[in-house]
Design a protein around this motif. Sequence first.
Motif, short mmCIF file in Angstrom:
data_model
loop_
_atom_site.label_atom_id
_atom_site.label_comp_id
_atom_site.label_asym_id
_atom_site.label_seq_id
_atom_site.Cartn_x
_atom_site.Cartn_y
_atom_site.Cartn_z
N GLU A 1 0.71 -1.18 0.00
CA GLU A 1 -0.01 0.09 0.07
C GLU A 1 0.81 1.22 -0.05
N ASN A 2 1.71 1.31 -0.91
CA ASN A 2 2.58 2.48 -0.96
C ASN A 2 3.64 2.86 0.36
N THR A 3 3.84 1.81 1.12
CA THR A 3 4.71 2.19 2.38
C THR A 3 6.02 1.56 2.13
N VAL A 4 6.02 1.22 0.96
CA VAL A 4 7.82 0.82 0.67
C VAL A 4 8.17 1.79 -0.64
N ILE A 5 9.29 2.43 -0.21
CA ILE A 5 9.85 3.58 -1.14
C ILE A 5 10.62 2.65 -2.13
N ILE A 6 9.99 2.93 -3.54
CA ILE A 6 10.55 2.36 -4.87
C ILE A 6 11.28 3.13 -5.50
N ALA A 7 12.77 2.66 -5.65
CA ALA A 7 13.67 3.32 -6.48
C ALA A 7 14.35 2.40 -7.20
N ASP A 8 14.14 2.43 -8.63
CA ASP A 8 14.79 1.66 -9.58
C ASP A 8 16.05 2.13 -10.32
N ARG A 9 16.36 3.20 -10.08
CA ARG A 9 17.55 3.71 -10.79
C ARG A 9 18.71 4.00 -9.63
N ALA A 10 19.81 3.63 -9.62
CA ALA A 10 20.77 3.88 -8.63
C ALA A 10 20.93 5.40 -8.06
N GLU A 11 20.72 6.65 -8.70
CA GLU A 11 20.50 7.84 -8.11
C GLU A 11 19.36 8.20 -7.47
N ASP A 12 18.17 7.39 -7.73
CA ASP A 12 16.83 7.65 -7.11
C ASP A 12 17.15 6.71 -5.62
N PHE A 13 17.79 5.69 -5.69
CA PHE A 13 17.91 4.82 -4.46
C PHE A 13 18.89 5.63 -3.55
N LYS A 14 19.91 6.16 -3.97
CA LYS A 14 20.82 6.76 -3.10
C LYS A 14 20.16 8.20 -2.54
N LYS A 15 19.30 8.75 -3.47
CA LYS A 15 18.86 10.15 -3.13
C LYS A 15 17.70 9.71 -2.02
N GLU A 16 16.89 8.72 -1.98
CA GLU A 16 16.08 8.22 -0.87
C GLU A 16 16.56 8.01 0.21
N ILE A 17 17.87 7.36 0.30
CA ILE A 17 18.50 6.85 1.42
C ILE A 17 19.07 8.39 2.20
N LEU A 18 19.81 9.13 1.41
CA LEU A 18 20.33 10.36 1.88
C LEU A 18 19.22 11.35 2.38
N LYS A 19 17.84 11.24 1.95
CA LYS A 19 17.05 12.04 2.49
C LYS A 19 16.55 11.48 3.99
N VAL A 20 16.63 10.07 4.12
CA VAL A 20 16.28 9.65 5.36
C VAL A 20 17.43 9.94 6.37
N LEU A 21 18.57 9.73 5.96
CA LEU A 21 19.78 10.12 6.78
C LEU A 21 20.07 11.49 7.38
N LYS A 22 19.60 12.35 6.25
CA LYS A 22 19.78 13.74 6.67
C LYS A 22 18.60 14.19 7.56
N GLY A 23 17.54 13.73 7.58
CA GLY A 23 16.43 14.06 8.40
C GLY A 23 15.40 14.79 7.67
N ASP A 24 15.63 14.64 6.52
CA ASP A 24 14.54 15.36 5.72
C ASP A 24 13.15 14.45 5.90
N HIS A 25 11.93 15.39 6.20
CA HIS A 25 10.72 14.68 6.00
C HIS A 25 10.46 13.60 7.15
N THR A 26 11.18 13.80 8.24
CA THR A 26 11.22 12.83 9.42
C THR A 26 9.91 12.20 9.77
N GLU A 27 8.91 13.22 9.89
CA GLU A 27 7.53 12.89 10.09
C GLU A 27 6.80 12.22 9.11
N TYR A 28 7.01 12.48 7.85
CA TYR A 28 6.71 11.62 6.74
C TYR A 28 6.92 10.23 7.10
#
Length: 181
Positions: A136-163
Amino acid sequence: ILPNFLELSDYTPTGEKGSYIIMTGSYKSFQNQWGLVWFLENVWDEELSRRTQLVVAGDYSREFLEKIKRKYRHKNFYKVQALGQVEDINSHISRARVSVVPLLHGSGSRVKILEAMALKTLVISTAKGAEGIEHENTVIIADRAEDFKKEILKVLKGDHTEYYKTLVEKAYQVALKKYSF
């Protein structure tokens, strides 16, 4: 046909979230081998290794990581650790900041995603990695390497913590509703 399910009483989130990301599975499986190689070649880099550690856990993970290190001597594997097969994988998944599922091939159950959902750990996966899981869209899907890295970095940087907290809680509720024994 048996549906995927978990005995959720076996999956109690424990401890604070650490600063590491985790990839779990049997590394005798070519799907996990190729996924790890793709991740290390295309996603893992100095920027990620400055911010986090990659923990690889599961059967044959130590041996396979050593094999990769020998083959890719030019690549920086700083802060990549293989645990091998561990007695209690749940505690490692539960304390991980993110569970990554960078699978590119294969089919079958992706119990590793259900385990992370049940342990309230955010999942970032390729579409192939999450195939067959009604998340139900609770898994972040990233098929391209740059998107995968970008999603990991957003989490690590604390961007969108509540989301992310909301996403993790919703994933847990999906696991309860759809995959609980």
